[in-house]
Motif scaffolding. Sequence first.
Motif, PDB file in Angstrom:
ATOM      1  N   MET B   1       0.831  -1.201   0.000  1.00  0.00           N
ATOM      2  CA  MET B   1       0.000   0.000   0.000  1.00  0.00           C
ATOM      3  C   MET B   1       0.864   1.249   0.000  1.00  0.00           C
ATOM      4  N   SER B   2       0.440   2.236  -0.760  1.00  0.00           N
ATOM      5  CA  SER B   2       1.218   3.456  -0.853  1.00  0.00           C
ATOM      6  C   SER B   2       0.686   4.522   0.100  1.00  0.00           C
ATOM      7  N   THR B   3      -0.427   4.222   0.785  1.00  0.00           N
ATOM      8  CA  THR B   3      -0.977   5.226   1.699  1.00  0.00           C
ATOM      9  C   THR B   3      -0.190   5.226   3.004  1.00  0.00           C
ATOM     10  N   THR B   4      -0.183   6.347   3.649  1.00  0.00           N
ATOM     11  CA  THR B   4       0.396   6.441   4.997  1.00  0.00           C
ATOM     12  C   THR B   4      -0.676   7.052   5.878  1.00  0.00           C
ATOM     13  N   ASN B   5      -0.360   7.214   7.136  1.00  0.00           N
ATOM     14  CA  ASN B   5      -1.354   7.812   8.037  1.00  0.00           C
ATOM     15  C   ASN B   5      -1.666   9.254   7.658  1.00  0.00           C
ATOM     16  N   ASP B   6      -0.791   9.861   6.869  1.00  0.00           N
ATOM     17  CA  ASP B   6      -1.020  11.250   6.491  1.00  0.00           C
ATOM     18  C   ASP B   6      -1.926  11.400   5.291  1.00  0.00           C
ATOM     19  N   LEU B   7      -2.152  10.311   4.580  1.00  0.00           N
ATOM     20  CA  LEU B   7      -2.939  10.389   3.350  1.00  0.00           C
ATOM     21  C   LEU B   7      -4.287   9.709   3.557  1.00  0.00           C
ATOM     22  N   PRO B   8      -5.305  10.174   2.860  1.00  0.00           N
ATOM     23  CA  PRO B   8      -6.594   9.478   2.985  1.00  0.00           C
ATOM     24  C   PRO B   8      -6.487   8.079   2.381  1.00  0.00           C
ATOM     25  N   LEU B   9      -7.283   7.141   2.901  1.00  0.00           N
ATOM     26  CA  LEU B   9      -7.298   5.787   2.347  1.00  0.00           C
ATOM     27  C   LEU B   9      -7.842   5.816   0.926  1.00  0.00           C
ATOM     28  N   HIS B  10      -7.325   4.925   0.086  1.00  0.00           N
ATOM     29  CA  HIS B  10      -7.912   4.711  -1.240  1.00  0.00           C
ATOM     30  C   HIS B  10      -9.374   4.273  -1.052  1.00  0.00           C
ATOM     31  N   PRO B  11     -10.279   4.682  -1.954  1.00  0.00           N
ATOM     32  CA  PRO B  11     -11.697   4.284  -1.793  1.00  0.00           C
ATOM     33  C   PRO B  11     -11.877   2.769  -1.648  1.00  0.00           C
ATOM     34  N   LEU B  12     -11.055   1.971  -2.352  1.00  0.00           N
ATOM     35  CA  LEU B  12     -11.189   0.516  -2.237  1.00  0.00           C
ATOM     36  C   LEU B  12     -10.836   0.050  -0.827  1.00  0.00           C
ATOM     37  N   ASP B  13      -9.873   0.717  -0.210  1.00  0.00           N
ATOM     38  CA  ASP B  13      -9.490   0.348   1.156  1.00  0.00           C
ATOM     39  C   ASP B  13     -10.550   0.812   2.156  1.00  0.00           C
ATOM     40  N   ARG B  14     -11.204   1.920   1.854  1.00  0.00           N
ATOM     41  CA  ARG B  14     -12.340   2.308   2.705  1.00  0.00           C
ATOM     42  C   ARG B  14     -13.470   1.284   2.554  1.00  0.00           C
ATOM     43  N   ALA B  15     -13.725   0.844   1.325  1.00  0.00           N
ATOM     44  CA  ALA B  15     -14.855  -0.054   1.047  1.00  0.00           C
ATOM     45  C   ALA B  15     -14.656  -1.448   1.642  1.00  0.00           C
ATOM     46  N   THR B  16     -13.394  -1.830   1.858  1.00  0.00           N
ATOM     47  CA  THR B  16     -13.114  -3.191   2.333  1.00  0.00           C
ATOM     48  C   THR B  16     -12.524  -3.180   3.745  1.00  0.00           C
ATOM     49  N   ARG B  17     -12.487  -2.011   4.372  1.00  0.00           N
ATOM     50  CA  ARG B  17     -11.928  -1.906   5.726  1.00  0.00           C
ATOM     51  C   ARG B  17     -12.862  -2.580   6.726  1.00  0.00           C
ATOM     52  N   LEU B  18     -12.285  -3.399   7.583  1.00  0.00           N
ATOM     53  CA  LEU B  18     -13.067  -4.154   8.568  1.00  0.00           C
ATOM     54  C   LEU B  18     -12.465  -3.900   9.941  1.00  0.00           C
ATOM     55  N   VAL B  19     -13.310  -3.631  10.902  1.00  0.00           N
ATOM     56  CA  VAL B  19     -12.878  -3.367  12.275  1.00  0.00           C
ATOM     57  C   VAL B  19     -13.302  -4.543  13.143  1.00  0.00           C
ATOM     58  N   ARG B  20     -12.357  -5.079  13.922  1.00  0.00           N
ATOM     59  CA  ARG B  20     -12.689  -6.263  14.729  1.00  0.00           C
ATOM     60  C   ARG B  20     -13.468  -5.873  15.981  1.00  0.00           C
ATOM     61  N   ASN B  21     -14.561  -6.574  16.218  1.00  0.00           N
ATOM     62  CA  ASN B  21     -15.403  -6.366  17.397  1.00  0.00           C
ATOM     63  C   ASN B  21     -14.906  -7.235  18.550  1.00  0.00           C
ATOM     64  N   PRO B  22     -15.309  -6.903  19.788  1.00  0.00           N
ATOM     65  CA  PRO B  22     -14.860  -7.701  20.939  1.00  0.00           C
ATOM     66  C   PRO B  22     -15.176  -9.192  20.802  1.00  0.00           C
ATOM     67  N   ASP B  23     -16.263  -9.563  20.112  1.00  0.00           N
ATOM     68  CA  ASP B  23     -16.615 -10.989  19.967  1.00  0.00           C
ATOM     69  C   ASP B  23     -15.864 -11.659  18.814  1.00  0.00           C
ATOM     70  N   GLY B  24     -14.931 -10.956  18.174  1.00  0.00           N
ATOM     71  CA  GLY B  24     -14.137 -11.548  17.093  1.00  0.00           C
ATOM     72  C   GLY B  24     -14.728 -11.320  15.717  1.00  0.00           C
ATOM     73  N   SER B  25     -15.988 -10.922  15.650  1.00  0.00           N
ATOM     74  CA  SER B  25     -16.588 -10.618  14.338  1.00  0.00           C
ATOM     75  C   SER B  25     -16.013  -9.302  13.820  1.00  0.00           C
ATOM     76  N   LEU B  26     -16.310  -8.989  12.570  1.00  0.00           N
ATOM     77  CA  LEU B  26     -15.776  -7.797  11.927  1.00  0.00           C
ATOM     78  C   LEU B  26     -16.920  -6.897  11.480  1.00  0.00           C
ATOM     79  N   SER B  27     -16.707  -5.602  11.567  1.00  0.00           N
ATOM     80  CA  SER B  27     -17.707  -4.658  11.070  1.00  0.00           C
ATOM     81  C   SER B  27     -17.144  -3.878   9.902  1.00  0.00           C
ATOM     82  N   GLY B  28     -17.950  -3.751   8.863  1.00  0.00           N
ATOM     83  CA  GLY B  28     -17.591  -2.944   7.705  1.00  0.00           C
ATOM     84  C   GLY B  28     -18.725  -1.984   7.396  1.00  0.00           C
TER      85      GLY B  28
END
Lengths: 275, 275
Positions: B1-28
């Motif tokens: 990936m060419s993005t860094t914390n200083d740059l906005p995420l590519h739209p594809l990375d926003r669309a596929t970004r998943l955050v792990r929940n306490p129960d182990g499932s993922l939210s998108g």
Amino acid sequence: MSTTNDLPLHPLDRATRLVRNPDGSLSGRTEPAYANMVGPFGGVTAAAMLNAALIHPDRLGDPVALTVNYAGALADGEFRIDAVPMRTNRSTQHWAMTATQGDEVTTTATAFFALRRETWASTETGIPQVPSAEAVPRLDSSAFAQWTKCYDMRFVKGFWPDASESEHDLDSVSTLWIRDDPPRPLDFVSLAAICDSFFPRVMIRRPRRVPAGTVSLTTYFHADAKHLAAQGDRPVLATARASRFGLGYHDQSAEIWSEGGELLATSHQVVYYKE
Amino acid sequence: MSTTNDLPLHPLDRATRLVRNPDGSLSGRTEPAYANMVGPFGGVTAAAMLNAALIHPDRLGDPVALTVNYAGALADGEFRIDAVPMRTNRSTQHWAMTATQGDEVTTTATAFFALRRETWASTETGIPQVPSAEAVPRLDSSAFAQWTKCYDMRFVKGFWPDASESEHDLDSVSTLWIRDDPPRPLDFVSLAAICDSFFPRVMIRRPRRVPAGTVSLTTYFHADAKHLAAQGDRPVLATARASRFGLGYHDQSAEIWSEGGELLATSHQVVYYKE
């Protein structure tokens, strides 16, 4: 089915027979007639996974897509299948199936079922031009695994090469007539099994034996139950090829045609191979 | 990936970004840039399902096979994915993923991962002979769904036919150069999405618009992570065709090639259509 209570079950029906347990899961048992080098022929495992959805009381319509993943070797003996209707819509239904032996998952699968309706139709690919099944000699399967004796196979092209042939002169295409032996009317169960009946492409392309086996198989059914029943126990024309071998895996794409030129199924798989 | 914390995420990375929940499932969350007629472009849903396994701490190796079943429309907003390693062997791993919104299953998937190793390799099919991407004009996507604007598409053959053309003169083959726009280095996530970026074959073959949509998609990856990374953000050559239309469904088989002539993926799907 042509069997009655007075006749023994066809070996394929023994191999794919599932008994419902009190908890709703299904129990099956591997059938010696379909033994492969290790465990059963993958085609009957695929057929049993599909059958778990087909015999479910909530089943809607006919199978359109089936994916089977071979996660681990199935040991000879009993296995359990759990089949879950994941979502049922007005005219479509999505399934997930899991086969286990003890605590180990051996096989996973998903299937998509639908009520099929007449629509505009067209076949873009053509049936391979080949002699009739009767004009092609039957494979002598005495040197091959047990399960091959459950099929009448008549190779038109792409039988095992001999060691004098070079990989540069060969391609991975095989074309053969195939039917269940003893004969059995075609249905989704037998067609699902036939879709996995091709020898690994890597050994058709290269004249040497290496360890190889299907890891994931996807079949699309282009015929409904009525069209399949109309085939009776006539042979089907099966053709398969690979497009890419590399990094330990190769793909395979197959077509299954009726004698009358109907494309009954297309089937794809990815195959592990060594060296 | 060419993005860094200083740059906005590519739209594809926003669309596929998943955050792990306490129960182990993922939210998108669905991403407006990839909106289709109803819900998101199926390619980003496939990519998100794959990503659920890719980012799992127990993940082994690279994806080899991915099957995604579109069970119901995904509404704009949050979704949950559960990704379960069904079986882990020494060098292979089988996954099952389920996406839900509330109590409804929207999408199911299975994936097969493996440690890839160099072996004998061969490509039996040839890359289509076409002009370079730079020599082909870019599609003006202003008349198409939002997600098409996330791709630079350059059709060599098989763009939408116009009403003056007859189905008898047409075939269902499309061949195009495609890359993410803005450019993004190729990886399994973007390649999984590109495999679903073809317009429905039924509307390439017949010059009329009908309701149509993918119901099940299977992709085989022929390259490992290193080979994909070597492509950078160069376009890939994508070609697709159907073999059979009938009873409300048609298949599609696709190949994705690198500029250098490597077959990166083959992908198959079954598509619903009306009339």
